[in-house]
Design a protein around this motif. Structure first.
Motif, PDB file in Angstrom:
ATOM      1  N   LEU A 274      46.223  60.242  56.195  1.00 32.29           N
ATOM      2  CA  LEU A 274      47.283  59.890  55.256  1.00 32.29           C
ATOM      3  C   LEU A 274      48.447  60.872  55.341  1.00 32.29           C
ATOM      4  O   LEU A 274      49.608  60.490  55.165  1.00 32.29           O
ATOM      5  N   GLN A 275      48.135  62.125  55.638  1.00 31.81           N
ATOM      6  CA  GLN A 275      49.193  63.119  55.763  1.00 31.81           C
ATOM      7  C   GLN A 275      49.963  62.961  57.069  1.00 31.81           C
ATOM      8  O   GLN A 275      51.200  62.969  57.082  1.00 31.81           O
ATOM      9  N   ILE A 276      49.228  62.790  58.184  1.00 32.51           N
ATOM     10  CA  ILE A 276      49.877  62.685  59.490  1.00 32.51           C
ATOM     11  C   ILE A 276      50.720  61.415  59.586  1.00 32.51           C
ATOM     12  O   ILE A 276      51.807  61.413  60.160  1.00 32.51           O
ATOM     13  N   THR A 277      50.216  60.331  59.008  1.00 31.81           N
ATOM     14  CA  THR A 277      50.913  59.036  59.090  1.00 31.81           C
ATOM     15  C   THR A 277      51.537  58.668  57.745  1.00 31.81           C
ATOM     16  O   THR A 277      51.656  57.498  57.412  1.00 31.81           O
ATOM     17  N   ALA A 278      51.972  59.668  56.984  1.00 31.90           N
ATOM     18  CA  ALA A 278      52.454  59.434  55.621  1.00 31.90           C
ATOM     19  C   ALA A 278      53.586  58.416  55.559  1.00 31.90           C
ATOM     20  O   ALA A 278      53.651  57.597  54.637  1.00 31.90           O
ATOM     21  N   ALA A 279      54.472  58.441  56.547  1.00 29.87           N
ATOM     22  CA  ALA A 279      55.633  57.548  56.518  1.00 29.87           C
ATOM     23  C   ALA A 279      55.331  56.170  57.090  1.00 29.87           C
ATOM     24  O   ALA A 279      56.194  55.281  57.060  1.00 29.87           O
ATOM     25  N   ASN A 280      54.124  55.986  57.586  1.00 32.94           N
ATOM     26  CA  ASN A 280      53.780  54.740  58.276  1.00 32.94           C
ATOM     27  C   ASN A 280      53.225  53.691  57.319  1.00 32.94           C
ATOM     28  O   ASN A 280      52.596  54.010  56.314  1.00 32.94           O
ATOM     29  N   PHE A 281      53.487  52.426  57.633  1.00 27.77           N
ATOM     30  CA  PHE A 281      52.834  51.309  56.970  1.00 27.77           C
ATOM     31  C   PHE A 281      51.638  50.898  57.823  1.00 27.77           C
ATOM     32  O   PHE A 281      51.767  50.708  59.035  1.00 27.77           O
ATOM     33  N   SER A 282      50.473  50.746  57.226  1.00 24.93           N
ATOM     34  CA  SER A 282      49.308  50.310  57.995  1.00 24.93           C
ATOM     35  C   SER A 282      49.516  48.885  58.482  1.00 24.93           C
ATOM     36  O   SER A 282      50.262  48.103  57.883  1.00 24.93           O
ATOM     37  N   SER A 283      48.842  48.543  59.579  1.00 27.55           N
ATOM     38  CA  SER A 283      48.946  47.177  60.097  1.00 27.55           C
ATOM     39  C   SER A 283      48.401  46.181  59.083  1.00 27.55           C
ATOM     40  O   SER A 283      48.900  45.055  58.979  1.00 27.55           O
ATOM     41  N   THR A 284      47.412  46.592  58.315  1.00 29.64           N
ATOM     42  CA  THR A 284      46.861  45.712  57.287  1.00 29.64           C
ATOM     43  C   THR A 284      47.903  45.422  56.224  1.00 29.64           C
ATOM     44  O   THR A 284      48.066  44.271  55.778  1.00 29.64           O
ATOM     45  N   GLN A 285      48.635  46.443  55.801  1.00 28.59           N
ATOM     46  CA  GLN A 285      49.686  46.248  54.800  1.00 28.59           C
ATOM     47  C   GLN A 285      50.753  45.304  55.320  1.00 28.59           C
ATOM     48  O   GLN A 285      51.215  44.413  54.589  1.00 28.59           O
ATOM     49  N   GLN A 286      51.146  45.475  56.575  1.00 25.27           N
ATOM     50  CA  GLN A 286      52.200  44.636  57.139  1.00 25.27           C
ATOM     51  C   GLN A 286      51.746  43.178  57.246  1.00 25.27           C
ATOM     52  O   GLN A 286      52.503  42.253  56.939  1.00 25.27           O
ATOM     53  N   ASP A 287      50.509  42.975  57.698  1.00 28.56           N
ATOM     54  CA  ASP A 287      49.989  41.611  57.801  1.00 28.56           C
ATOM     55  C   ASP A 287      49.845  40.969  56.425  1.00 28.56           C
ATOM     56  O   ASP A 287      50.194  39.802  56.223  1.00 28.56           O
ATOM     57  N   TYR A 288      49.327  41.727  55.484  1.00 27.43           N
ATOM     58  CA  TYR A 288      49.102  41.194  54.140  1.00 27.43           C
ATOM     59  C   TYR A 288      50.420  40.807  53.485  1.00 27.43           C
ATOM     60  O   TYR A 288      50.545  39.736  52.885  1.00 27.43           O
ATOM     61  N   LEU A 289      51.426  41.670  53.617  1.00 24.99           N
ATOM     62  CA  LEU A 289      52.730  41.398  53.024  1.00 24.99           C
ATOM     63  C   LEU A 289      53.373  40.165  53.636  1.00 24.99           C
ATOM     64  O   LEU A 289      54.045  39.393  52.946  1.00 24.99           O
ATOM     65  N   ALA A 290      53.134  39.959  54.943  1.00 26.82           N
ATOM     66  CA  ALA A 290      53.726  38.816  55.641  1.00 26.82           C
ATOM     67  C   ALA A 290      52.897  37.542  55.502  1.00 26.82           C
ATOM     68  O   ALA A 290      53.272  36.501  56.038  1.00 26.82           O
ATOM     69  N   GLY A 291      51.762  37.620  54.807  1.00 27.04           N
ATOM     70  CA  GLY A 291      50.916  36.444  54.634  1.00 27.04           C
ATOM     71  C   GLY A 291      50.086  36.107  55.842  1.00 27.04           C
ATOM     72  O   GLY A 291      49.572  34.989  55.950  1.00 27.04           O
ATOM     73  N   ARG A 292      49.913  37.061  56.769  1.00 32.76           N
ATOM     74  CA  ARG A 292      49.109  36.822  57.960  1.00 32.76           C
ATOM     75  C   ARG A 292      47.665  37.255  57.737  1.00 32.76           C
ATOM     76  O   ARG A 292      47.379  38.061  56.844  1.00 32.76           O
ATOM     77  N   GLU A 293      46.783  36.737  58.580  1.00 34.69           N
ATOM     78  CA  GLU A 293      45.391  37.193  58.572  1.00 34.69           C
ATOM     79  C   GLU A 293      45.348  38.671  58.956  1.00 34.69           C
ATOM     80  O   GLU A 293      46.043  39.105  59.865  1.00 34.69           O
ATOM     81  N   THR A 294      44.512  39.434  58.280  1.00 36.86           N
ATOM     82  CA  THR A 294      44.383  40.859  58.590  1.00 36.86           C
ATOM     83  C   THR A 294      43.202  41.112  59.520  1.00 36.86           C
ATOM     84  O   THR A 294      42.425  40.209  59.824  1.00 36.86           O
ATOM     85  N   GLU A 295      43.073  42.365  59.952  1.00 30.80           N
ATOM     86  CA  GLU A 295      41.963  42.782  60.815  1.00 30.80           C
ATOM     87  C   GLU A 295      40.723  43.180  60.027  1.00 30.80           C
ATOM     88  O   GLU A 295      39.746  43.636  60.618  1.00 30.80           O
ATOM     89  N   LEU A 296      40.728  43.028  58.721  1.00 33.79           N
ATOM     90  CA  LEU A 296      39.653  43.590  57.910  1.00 33.79           C
ATOM     91  C   LEU A 296      38.287  42.977  58.197  1.00 33.79           C
ATOM     92  O   LEU A 296      37.265  43.580  57.901  1.00 33.79           O
TER      93      LEU A 296
END
Length: 339
Positions: A274-296
């Motif tokens: 979380l510290q190293i990638t603090a500024a990053n959006f997770s791929s799950t967040q991006q997929d979820y926000l866009a209404g796409r299927e996630t990798e979960l």
């Protein structure tokens, strides 16, 4: 023109990394080495940038061809514009011998099926997916002599726009082979290590993948439901209330699978990511926000299936996966708070 880098050798092969291409000489037969990248998302563009910076040929395999496309790499105040060939599989004129698979886990089967006929019989395929399970489906889809490498990235990156990648957190590309077919001194590994992406060989890549799954299973669903950057989870009270149960359940399953992590170790790993990638959006967040299927399904879903095999209860993982799968972005905070 810059001078070529010095050659390196392995088992009679000589690899020369030049300004514009990489040449393999073997028994007086010369041919260009071309890396193909299946998937033009954040990770695919990051690899394309790395290969471009090390003066290697690469092609992105996409749905719609753009032979002379321009891409943008951004890291802090540094911006690099570079050209990259984007082709459909049908336009590939020679067998694919070196393939980096960067599509998401839930897209891998269909993507691999689309390029199966273009692969050489003994191609080297590097699988860079989150979660566990892609290797088995890839072996079922691709030719039997295909050689696989498994990879895990700790870089933080996301797409600002279609061909614009933001490198939000520097990390490593860890690569290994749990079958013994390929070793650390293989020319393919040496070539990838020429890139500026900090590529390293790991002798126990399965443990790396399981430990990354552990971090992702705890953090990624929360970043999606709370619609936040990775670093913001550290200040989210709702996230902090969920993490202890998620971590404990995860550690129980990892121990049963033979890749143990203490609760304190996993919490520390999560904090570091979380510290190293603090500024990053997770791929799950991006997929979820866009209404796409996630990798979960390949992350939390894998954890749940393994828990069932070992008779371990994982109610927190079941519940958070249910919330992601059944609820949209509206009211996600309330969904978490009231669960």
């Amino acid at each position: 023109m810059q001078p070529a880098q010095p050659p390196f050798r392995r088992r009679g092969k000589k690899i020369r990394v030049g300004l514009s291409h990489v040449t393999v000489l073997n028994e007086s037969v010369e041919r260009n080495v071309i890396w193909h990248i299946l998937g033009a998302g954040a990770q695919g563009l990051l690899w394309a940038y790395g290969l471009h910076q090390s003066h290697q040929h690469c092609r992105l395999l996409v749905r719609n061809s753009i032979p002379g496309a321009m891409a943008t790499y951004q890291s802090g105040d540094r911006t690099v514009h570079f050209s990259v060939s984007m082709l459909t599989a049908e336009l590939v004129q020679e067998p694919i011998e070196y393939l980096l698979v960067t599509v998401k886990a839930n897209q891998a089967r269909q993507a691999l099926q689309s390029i199966r006929s273009e692969l050489s019989d003994d191609a080297i395929v590097v699988l860079m997916q989150n979660g566990i399970g892609v290797e088995s489906l890839a072996r079922a889809v691709l030719p039997p002599r295909t050689r696989f490498l498994l990879g895990s990235s700790t870089h933080g990156s996301y797409r600002q726009s279609a061909n614009h990648i933001v490198h939000a957190g520097q990390g490593q590309m860890l690569i290994g082979d749990d079958t013994g077919q390929i070793s650390a001194d293989h020319p393919a590994i040496q070539l990838l290590q020429q890139t500026p992406l900090n590529v390293r060989w790991h002798d126990n890549i399965q443990r790396v993948l399981w430990h990354k799954l552990a971090v992702n299973a705890c953090a990624n669903p929360l970043t999606a439901l709370l619609n936040c950057r990775n670093g913001e989870l550290r200040q989210q009270p709702v996230a902090q209330s969920w993490l202890p149960a998620l971590i404990e359940e995860t550690c129980a399953v990892l121990a049963a699978e033979g890749h143990p992590l203490a609760v304190s170790e996993l919490r520390q790993k999560i904090e570091q990511v979380l510290q190293i990638t603090a500024a990053n959006f997770s791929s799950t967040q991006q997929d979820y926000l866009a209404g796409r299927e996630t990798e979960l399904a390949f992350i939390n879903g894998t954890l749940i299936r393994c828990a069932e095999i070992h008779g371990i209860e994982v109610p927190a993982h079941r519940e958070i996966l249910r919330i992601v799968e059944q609820r949209g972005s509206l009211g996600a905070w309330q969904a978490l708070s009231n669960s």
